[in-house]
Design a protein around this motif. Structure first.
Motif, PDB file in Angstrom:
ATOM      1  N   ARG A 254       0.856  -1.185   0.000  1.00  0.00           N
ATOM      2  CA  ARG A 254       0.000   0.000   0.000  1.00  0.00           C
ATOM      3  C   ARG A 254       0.893   1.236   0.000  1.00  0.00           C
ATOM      4  NH1 ARG A 254      -3.231  -3.195   3.700  1.00  0.00           N
ATOM      5  NH2 ARG A 254      -5.274  -3.655   2.780  1.00  0.00           N
ATOM      6  N   SER A 255       0.669   2.105  -0.995  1.00  0.00           N
ATOM      7  CA  SER A 255       1.493   3.302  -1.133  1.00  0.00           C
ATOM      8  C   SER A 255       0.672   4.416  -1.750  1.00  0.00           C
ATOM      9  CB  SER A 255       2.716   2.997  -2.019  1.00  0.00           C
ATOM     10  OG  SER A 255       3.516   4.130  -2.184  1.00  0.00           O
ATOM     11  N   ALA A 256       0.724   5.591  -1.115  1.00  0.00           N
ATOM     12  CA  ALA A 256       0.024   6.776  -1.632  1.00  0.00           C
ATOM     13  C   ALA A 256      -1.442   6.489  -1.910  1.00  0.00           C
ATOM     14  CB  ALA A 256       0.723   7.289  -2.894  1.00  0.00           C
ATOM     15  N   GLY A 257      -2.073   5.731  -1.025  1.00  0.00           N
ATOM     16  CA  GLY A 257      -3.486   5.442  -1.163  1.00  0.00           C
ATOM     17  C   GLY A 257      -3.830   4.402  -2.202  1.00  0.00           C
ATOM     18  N   THR A 258      -2.818   3.790  -2.799  1.00  0.00           N
ATOM     19  CA  THR A 258      -3.034   2.779  -3.837  1.00  0.00           C
ATOM     20  C   THR A 258      -2.495   1.443  -3.361  1.00  0.00           C
ATOM     21  OG1 THR A 258      -2.727   4.495  -5.504  1.00  0.00           O
ATOM     22  CG2 THR A 258      -2.713   2.239  -6.275  1.00  0.00           C
ATOM     23  N   GLU A 259      -3.144   0.364  -3.797  1.00  0.00           N
ATOM     24  CA  GLU A 259      -2.759  -0.979  -3.357  1.00  0.00           C
ATOM     25  C   GLU A 259      -2.309  -1.820  -4.539  1.00  0.00           C
ATOM     26  OE1 GLU A 259      -5.176  -2.949  -0.232  1.00  0.00           O
ATOM     27  OE2 GLU A 259      -5.513  -4.444  -1.803  1.00  0.00           O
ATOM     28  N   GLU A 282       5.200   6.642  -1.671  1.00  0.00           N
ATOM     29  CA  GLU A 282       5.579   7.005  -0.313  1.00  0.00           C
ATOM     30  C   GLU A 282       6.935   6.385   0.033  1.00  0.00           C
ATOM     31  OE1 GLU A 282       2.445   5.663   2.151  1.00  0.00           O
ATOM     32  OE2 GLU A 282       0.962   7.060   1.374  1.00  0.00           O
TER      33      GLU A 282
END
Length: 339
Positions: A254-259, A282
């Motif tokens: 999970r990074s910057a609201g994306t999975e 992130e």
């Protein structure tokens, strides 16, 4: 002597339990709960204390009467027959039977939750020795255990593809494992972050991933506007060389609201995989390692109890604990120096 409380749970269930005892009716049984299915119900103990008297949930009082007397004593057995809720003093009429039941529950627990870890220097337990002892203990408790407790506990080796010769144990040593992924590999660009951590034991069957709290490592590299997150998880000391497809782990990033999700592939003594994320991700992504379909959808942080279980396992192999070791533990302790 132990004070137990006799009470009614939901309709049709009778509970006998010391204060604080784990029960199968708990919303989420702890990783440190020993559970055994017996005639007419379930028994449960806490792994980390030496309490001989278990908690019990009965769904068939008549079927449970013989072992209730053996495990809790005459006063409790009479109260169960009378079906009156109250506090009572438990004095096992057959302490040897109560001890054998707890040991059988512990052997079943060890076949699932023993924290084998090259990172932490905790060797795996031989599944064949465990199964043999479970069979012996089950015979000792034959008048009390449920038929389903007689079934052998499956291990990863039994579900691996190929025959026994395709299965081997990793012989790595704890100091051989770096706790951050990547190292000198910079083929994906500039390494901007790296880290390590643990994983939720409920999300993967035993014998696949190292149980250490630093077994999962990751790094983020950037090049040409793309971030690459590489994930590496140390394989369990007894991980088979070939693992069935349905048991292979995945990593969720999970990074910057994306999975993003990627399968992990076994290479040597580690499971590895990578995801590419367009743009600037992130610095510290959230990494979750899991086997699809295994464990709860919304796990909670159990790192503290995992740490206590690891300390317990090390004591079992290195110090007198007042309880005899399982044969598999004795075997592991004898080989521990070379681990």
């Amino acid at each position: 002597m132990t004070v137990v409380h006799l009470r009614h749970a939901e309709p049709g269930l009778l509970v006998i339990a010391p204060d604080g005892a784990p029960l199968v009716t708990d919303a989420v049984p702890g990783l440190d709960a020993l559970v055994l299915e017996v005639a007419g119900g379930h028994l449960s103990w806490n792994l980390l204390d030496n309490e001989l008297v278990p908690g019990a949930v009965l769904d068939d009082v008549e079927a449970a009467q013989d072992w209730v007397w053996a495990v809790y004593g005459e006063e409790v057995a009479l109260a169960v027959a009378d079906n009156h809720a109250r506090a009572l003093t438990a004095v096992p009429a057959r302490p040897e039977s109560a001890a054998a039941l707890r040991r059988l529950a512990y052997a079943h627990w060890a076949s699932r939750w023993w924290p084998a870890s090259t990172v932490d220097g905790i060797p795996a337990l031989d599944p064949r020795l465990l199964h043999e002892e479970i069979e012996v203990l089950t015979e000792q408790c034959e008048m009390m255990v449920d038929e389903r407790s007689r079934e052998p506990v499956a291990d990863v080796a039994e579900t691996a593809e190929g025959d026994a010769e395709s299965i081997g144990r990793s012989r790595g040593r704890a100091e051989d494992y770096a706790l951050a992924a990547g190292g000198a590999d910079s083929s994906d660009g500039l390494i901007v972050a790296r880290g390590s951590g643990g994983w939720d034991w409920r999300r993967c069957p035993p014998g696949i991933l190292d149980a250490g709290e630093q077994a999962v490592s990751w790094q983020v590299a950037r090049a040409a506007g793309v971030s690459t997150v590489r994930v590496s998880v140390v394989a369990a000391p007894d991980c088979p060389r070939v693992v069935a497809d349905h048991l292979r782990p995945y990593a969720r990033v999970r990074s910057a609201g994306t999975e993003f999700t990627t399968p992990l592939h076994l290479s040597g003594d580690a499971w590895t995989g990578a995801v590419r994320i367009p743009g600037q991700s992130e610095i510290s992504p959230e990494i979750t390692v899991f086997v699809p379909g295994v464990g709860p959808a919304d796990p909670v942080d159990e790192s503290a109890v995992r740490d206590r279980i690891r300390r317990f396992a090390r004591r079992r192999l290195t110090e007198p604990t007042g309880e005899p070791r399982l044969s598999a533990e004795t075997d592991a302790a004898e080989t521990d120096e070379d681990f």
